[in-house]
Design an enzyme around this catalytic site. Structure first.
Site, PDB file in Angstrom:
ATOM      1  N   SER A  36       0.819  -1.218   0.000  1.00 30.08           N
ATOM      2  CA  SER A  36       0.000   0.000   0.000  1.00 30.08           C
ATOM      3  C   SER A  36       0.850   1.264   0.000  1.00 30.08           C
ATOM      4  O   SER A  36       0.337   2.362  -0.240  1.00 30.08           O
ATOM      5  CB  SER A  36      -0.936   0.016   1.215  1.00 30.08           C
ATOM      6  N   GLY A  37       2.138   1.129   0.302  1.00 30.07           N
ATOM      7  CA  GLY A  37       3.027   2.285   0.293  1.00 30.07           C
ATOM      8  C   GLY A  37       3.305   2.870   1.660  1.00 30.07           C
ATOM      9  O   GLY A  37       3.916   3.936   1.763  1.00 30.07           O
ATOM     10  N   SER A 106      -0.386  -4.283  10.622  1.00 36.48           N
ATOM     11  CA  SER A 106      -1.263  -4.247  11.809  1.00 36.48           C
ATOM     12  C   SER A 106      -2.728  -4.417  11.398  1.00 36.48           C
ATOM     13  O   SER A 106      -3.508  -3.487  11.490  1.00 36.48           O
ATOM     14  CB  SER A 106      -1.049  -2.967  12.617  1.00 36.48           C
TER      15      SER A 106
END
Length: 204
Positions: A36-37, A106
Protein backbone atom coordinates in the site's frame (compact mmCIF):
# COMPACT_ATOMS: atom_id res chain seq x y z
CA UNK A 1 4.11 -9.15 36.69
CA UNK A 2 6.25 -9.79 39.74
CA UNK A 3 5.36 -7.81 42.86
CA UNK A 4 9.07 -7.01 43.15
CA UNK A 5 9.07 -4.97 39.93
CA UNK A 6 8.37 -1.31 40.62
CA UNK A 7 8.18 1.53 38.09
CA UNK A 8 11.11 3.93 38.56
CA UNK A 9 10.19 7.55 37.81
CA UNK A 10 12.51 9.50 35.49
CA UNK A 11 14.26 12.66 36.63
CA UNK A 12 13.60 14.30 33.24
CA UNK A 13 9.96 14.37 32.16
CA UNK A 14 8.44 13.95 28.72
CA UNK A 15 7.44 17.62 28.78
CA UNK A 16 11.06 18.58 29.54
CA UNK A 17 12.25 16.63 26.50
CA UNK A 18 9.53 18.11 24.28
CA UNK A 19 10.56 21.59 25.36
CA UNK A 20 14.18 20.82 24.51
CA UNK A 21 13.20 19.47 21.08
CA UNK A 22 10.71 22.32 20.47
CA UNK A 23 8.03 19.98 19.20
CA UNK A 24 5.55 17.53 20.65
CA UNK A 25 6.20 13.80 20.71
CA UNK A 26 3.76 11.31 19.24
CA UNK A 27 3.43 8.20 17.11
CA UNK A 28 2.38 8.20 13.47
CA UNK A 29 0.95 4.70 13.07
CA UNK A 30 0.95 3.83 9.36
CA UNK A 31 -1.32 0.88 8.57
CA UNK A 32 -2.37 -0.71 5.29
CA UNK A 33 -2.02 -3.76 3.11
CA UNK A 34 1.35 -5.03 1.97
CA UNK A 35 2.22 -2.90 -1.04
CA UNK A 36 0.00 0.00 0.00
CA UNK A 37 3.03 2.28 0.29
CA UNK A 38 3.06 2.75 4.05
CA UNK A 39 6.81 2.12 4.49
CA UNK A 40 7.69 4.38 1.56
CA UNK A 41 5.35 7.07 2.90
CA UNK A 42 6.62 6.77 6.49
CA UNK A 43 10.21 7.19 5.33
CA UNK A 44 9.34 10.21 3.19
CA UNK A 45 7.53 11.82 6.12
CA UNK A 46 10.59 11.05 8.25
CA UNK A 47 12.83 12.70 5.64
CA UNK A 48 10.64 15.81 5.56
CA UNK A 49 10.51 15.99 9.36
CA UNK A 50 14.29 15.66 9.55
CA UNK A 51 14.69 18.50 7.06
CA UNK A 52 12.86 20.87 9.43
CA UNK A 53 14.66 19.75 12.57
CA UNK A 54 12.09 17.37 14.04
CA UNK A 55 13.60 14.41 15.90
CA UNK A 56 11.97 11.32 14.45
CA UNK A 57 12.61 7.65 13.76
CA UNK A 58 10.95 4.96 11.64
CA UNK A 59 10.13 1.50 12.97
CA UNK A 60 9.54 -0.69 9.90
CA UNK A 61 7.80 -4.05 10.06
CA UNK A 62 10.45 -6.02 8.16
CA UNK A 63 13.34 -4.34 9.96
CA UNK A 64 11.94 -5.02 13.42
CA UNK A 65 11.52 -8.70 12.56
CA UNK A 66 15.28 -8.89 11.99
CA UNK A 67 15.90 -8.17 15.67
CA UNK A 68 13.37 -7.43 18.37
CA UNK A 69 10.68 -9.65 16.87
CA UNK A 70 12.76 -12.16 14.92
CA UNK A 71 11.35 -15.05 16.96
CA UNK A 72 7.78 -14.30 15.93
CA UNK A 73 5.98 -15.91 12.99
CA UNK A 74 2.80 -14.84 11.21
CA UNK A 75 0.13 -16.71 13.11
CA UNK A 76 -2.65 -14.57 14.56
CA UNK A 77 -1.12 -14.95 18.02
CA UNK A 78 2.33 -13.88 16.84
CA UNK A 79 0.91 -10.92 14.93
CA UNK A 80 -0.87 -9.75 18.06
CA UNK A 81 2.38 -10.02 20.04
CA UNK A 82 4.29 -8.27 17.24
CA UNK A 83 2.02 -5.24 17.47
CA UNK A 84 1.98 -5.29 21.28
CA UNK A 85 5.78 -5.07 21.38
CA UNK A 86 5.87 -2.28 18.81
CA UNK A 87 3.27 -0.37 20.77
CA UNK A 88 5.40 -0.55 23.91
CA UNK A 89 8.57 0.49 22.06
CA UNK A 90 6.67 3.37 20.47
CA UNK A 91 5.54 4.52 23.89
CA UNK A 92 9.18 4.69 25.00
CA UNK A 93 10.07 6.81 21.97
CA UNK A 94 7.20 9.20 22.70
CA UNK A 95 8.22 9.38 26.36
CA UNK A 96 11.73 10.31 25.19
CA UNK A 97 10.26 13.35 23.42
CA UNK A 98 10.64 12.03 19.88
CA UNK A 99 8.33 11.36 16.97
CA UNK A 100 8.11 7.68 16.04
CA UNK A 101 6.71 6.50 12.71
CA UNK A 102 5.63 2.87 12.56
CA UNK A 103 5.00 1.05 9.28
CA UNK A 104 3.21 -2.22 10.01
CA UNK A 105 0.28 -3.90 8.32
CA UNK A 106 -1.26 -4.25 11.81
CA UNK A 107 -4.36 -5.83 10.27
CA UNK A 108 -6.64 -6.02 13.30
CA UNK A 109 -8.55 -3.01 14.68
CA UNK A 110 -8.53 -4.43 18.19
CA UNK A 111 -4.73 -4.52 18.24
CA UNK A 112 -4.41 -0.96 16.93
CA UNK A 113 -6.99 0.27 19.43
CA UNK A 114 -5.12 -1.48 22.24
CA UNK A 115 -1.93 0.34 21.25
CA UNK A 116 -3.83 3.65 21.12
CA UNK A 117 -4.74 3.18 24.78
CA UNK A 118 -1.05 3.28 25.71
CA UNK A 119 -0.86 6.96 24.78
CA UNK A 120 -2.28 10.21 26.01
CA UNK A 121 -5.04 11.80 23.87
CA UNK A 122 -3.61 13.18 20.63
CA UNK A 123 -0.34 11.22 20.81
CA UNK A 124 -1.50 8.32 18.62
CA UNK A 125 -2.13 9.35 15.02
CA UNK A 126 -3.45 6.54 12.84
CA UNK A 127 -2.50 6.97 9.18
CA UNK A 128 -4.35 4.66 6.80
CA UNK A 129 -2.44 4.07 3.56
CA UNK A 130 -5.52 3.44 1.45
CA UNK A 131 -4.80 1.34 -1.62
CA UNK A 132 -6.99 -1.30 -3.33
CA UNK A 133 -5.82 -4.90 -3.13
CA UNK A 134 -5.46 -5.18 -6.90
CA UNK A 135 -3.10 -2.20 -6.96
CA UNK A 136 -1.09 -3.60 -4.05
CA UNK A 137 -0.69 -6.86 -5.96
CA UNK A 138 0.57 -5.02 -9.05
CA UNK A 139 3.12 -3.17 -6.93
CA UNK A 140 4.32 -6.37 -5.25
CA UNK A 141 8.07 -6.24 -5.92
CA UNK A 142 8.72 -9.02 -3.39
CA UNK A 143 6.33 -11.44 -5.09
CA UNK A 144 4.56 -12.14 -1.81
CA UNK A 145 1.01 -11.99 -3.18
CA UNK A 146 1.90 -14.40 -5.96
CA UNK A 147 3.34 -16.83 -3.43
CA UNK A 148 0.27 -16.44 -1.24
CA UNK A 149 -2.02 -17.11 -4.21
CA UNK A 150 -0.06 -20.32 -4.88
CA UNK A 151 -0.39 -21.36 -1.25
CA UNK A 152 3.31 -21.00 -0.50
CA UNK A 153 2.63 -18.37 2.19
CA UNK A 154 -0.18 -19.05 4.64
CA UNK A 155 -2.28 -16.49 6.52
CA UNK A 156 -1.19 -13.67 4.23
CA UNK A 157 -3.13 -10.47 4.85
CA UNK A 158 -5.60 -9.69 2.08
CA UNK A 159 -5.53 -13.23 0.70
CA UNK A 160 -6.36 -15.80 3.39
CA UNK A 161 -6.15 -13.52 6.43
CA UNK A 162 -8.33 -10.41 6.83
CA UNK A 163 -7.33 -6.78 6.90
CA UNK A 164 -9.62 -4.60 9.00
CA UNK A 165 -9.37 -1.07 7.65
CA UNK A 166 -9.54 1.78 10.19
CA UNK A 167 -13.06 3.09 10.73
CA UNK A 168 -12.07 6.60 11.82
CA UNK A 169 -8.34 7.22 11.29
CA UNK A 170 -6.82 10.63 11.94
CA UNK A 171 -5.52 10.53 8.36
CA UNK A 172 -6.59 8.57 5.31
CA UNK A 173 -4.07 8.89 2.50
CA UNK A 174 -4.94 7.69 -0.99
CA UNK A 175 -1.54 6.39 -2.09
CA UNK A 176 -2.75 5.82 -5.66
CA UNK A 177 -3.64 9.40 -6.57
CA UNK A 178 -0.58 11.47 -5.64
CA UNK A 179 3.19 11.24 -5.47
CA UNK A 180 4.83 10.03 -2.27
CA UNK A 181 6.14 13.57 -1.69
CA UNK A 182 2.63 15.04 -1.87
CA UNK A 183 1.19 12.28 0.32
CA UNK A 184 3.88 13.06 2.89
CA UNK A 185 3.05 16.75 2.75
CA UNK A 186 -0.55 15.86 3.64
CA UNK A 187 0.78 14.31 6.83
CA UNK A 188 3.04 17.30 7.54
CA UNK A 189 0.13 19.72 7.04
CA UNK A 190 -1.98 17.71 9.49
CA UNK A 191 0.78 17.92 12.09
CA UNK A 192 1.18 21.67 11.56
CA UNK A 193 -2.56 22.37 11.66
CA UNK A 194 -2.92 20.41 14.89
CA UNK A 195 0.00 22.08 16.64
CA UNK A 196 2.22 18.99 16.73
CA UNK A 197 5.05 20.79 14.92
CA UNK A 198 5.59 24.47 14.23
CA UNK A 199 3.50 26.24 11.58
CA UNK A 200 6.61 28.14 10.54
CA UNK A 201 8.32 24.89 9.48
CA UNK A 202 8.77 24.86 5.73
CA UNK A 203 9.82 21.77 3.81
CA UNK A 204 12.85 22.55 1.60
Amino acid sequence: MSEHIVWHPAAITKADRQNLNRHKSFVLWFTGLSGSGKSTLANEVDRQLFSIGVRSYVLDGDNVRHGLNKGLGFSIEDRVENIRRIGEVSRLFVDSGQVVLTAFISPFREDRDRVRQLFEPGEFIEVFADCPLEVCEKRDVKGLYEKARRGEIREFTGIDSPYEAPLDPELKIDTTSASVEECAKQVIRYLQNNGMIGLESQIP
